[in-house]
Scaffold this motif. Structure first.
Motif, short mmCIF file in Angstrom:
data_model
loop_
_atom_site.label_atom_id
_atom_site.label_comp_id
_atom_site.label_asym_id
_atom_site.label_seq_id
_atom_site.Cartn_x
_atom_site.Cartn_y
_atom_site.Cartn_z
N ARG A 79 22.68 -13.23 21.32
CA ARG A 79 23.69 -13.81 22.23
C ARG A 79 23.10 -14.01 23.62
O ARG A 79 23.31 -15.06 24.25
N ALA A 88 20.72 -16.94 23.70
CA ALA A 88 21.44 -18.22 23.64
C ALA A 88 22.00 -18.57 25.02
O ALA A 88 21.92 -19.73 25.45
N THR A 132 19.11 -19.52 27.33
CA THR A 132 18.58 -20.82 26.96
C THR A 132 19.42 -21.93 27.60
O THR A 132 18.87 -22.92 28.10
#
Length: 88
Positions: A12, A15, A18
């Motif tokens: 998580r 992500a 990113t």
């Protein structure tokens, strides 16, 4: 796929990071594109002004680890030299 709770949490976090990095890289590229468009238009004063706003954004991307600091410096240097060449 992550199995442990810690691996799921890291997935998580990665992500989210990113997405942030993608936004920062996109913002940097947008500023660079604006400088290149001003250079293409042949307006040295406008290009210099846009570069003044783009340089901190490029260096901030380097500081945040989006690009290497030498890459950021090279980009700024090459844009500045292209603007300088407009006056010649």
């Amino acid at each position: 796929m992550a199995n442990t709770a810690s691996a799921k949490k890291m997935a998580r976090k990665i992500a989210r990071r990113t997405e942030v990095n993608r936004a920062r890289r996109s913002r940097m590229r947008t500023f660079i594109r604006k400088v290149e468009e001003a250079i293409a238009a042949g307006d040295r004063a406008a290009a210099a002004e846009v570069l003044r706003t783009a340089e901190p954004e490029i260096m901030r991307a380097a500081q945040k680890g989006i690009v290497h600091k030498n890459t950021a410096s090279r980009k700024v240097s090459r844009l500045a030299s292209r603007i300088k060449a407009l006056g010649a």
